[in-house]
Design an enzyme around this catalytic site. Sequence first.
Site: not given
Length: 301
Positions: A121, A156, A188, A217, A238
């Site tokens: 596993r 992320k 940002k 950004e 963005d």
Amino acid sequence: MNDPTDLTGTGLSEAWVTELVERTLAEDLTGGAPLPAAPDLAVANDVTSSATIPPAQYGTADLVARADGVVAGLPLAARVFLRLAPGATLTAGAADGDRVRRGDVLLSIRGPVRALLAAERSALNIASRASGIATHTRAWVDAIEGTKARVLDTRKTTPGLRPLEKYAVRCGGGTNKRMGLYDVAMIKDNHVAAAGSVAAAVTAVRERAPKVAVQVEADTPAQAVEAVEAGADFLLLDNMAPAVLREVVALVGGRAELEATGGLTLAVAREVAETGVDYLSVGALTHSSPILDLALDLRAG
């Protein structure tokens, strides 16, 4: 095939891989407590295999693809097996970055059956996760093939697995641009608000970290122009529609690298890439990729 455990070219350090293997096996065998150094003692924690399989029983297990995809993480899976069965014989059937088909044997391991099943596993979790990311990334790369744009990942990532997940993106043909907060400055809206202006924020970063690339950004063409005139190296565009992206490319293309992000899907990937941007930034590569279904099939004897 080369040595199935070879990390050459992966960008993954021996120390990090060893720590991951230990941590992953300990999660399954000891509830997170340090794994016993002796393989037999570690394997003994698998109560099912220890009760049902004689210690002298040997066999061969095949790591098999249960779906079409792109594989990644095979050297790490191989090291999981060797940690519990150090004398095992490993035979590679595929290499990281290969496209595979359902039923393909990716890795064969011959050794003590108890150890192979105790490692099963942990090895599958690593390779399935990495292969899922590689497969998803390849779908994006294929979608924009023929344009100049490249597919980027983001920060992320699953906590503790960033090196593996970003390596998996590379296996799928994607690009890593920002490994963390330390290697690229990302200005940002909150940074701009705190600094007072885009120019002030860029200046502050240049003074604090002159060798670090600066990305800003931008939500509108006017903000894109302001950022480039302030000295930004990259622009993070963005949630801009393709028509707006084309406008930004016409205004500032060539003066800074342009990265489209926000709301991107495979359905619009090519349209966005054809606007002339340099990158498509896709957080879903690491935060939302399904695993590639892999399995371990035991051949007794």
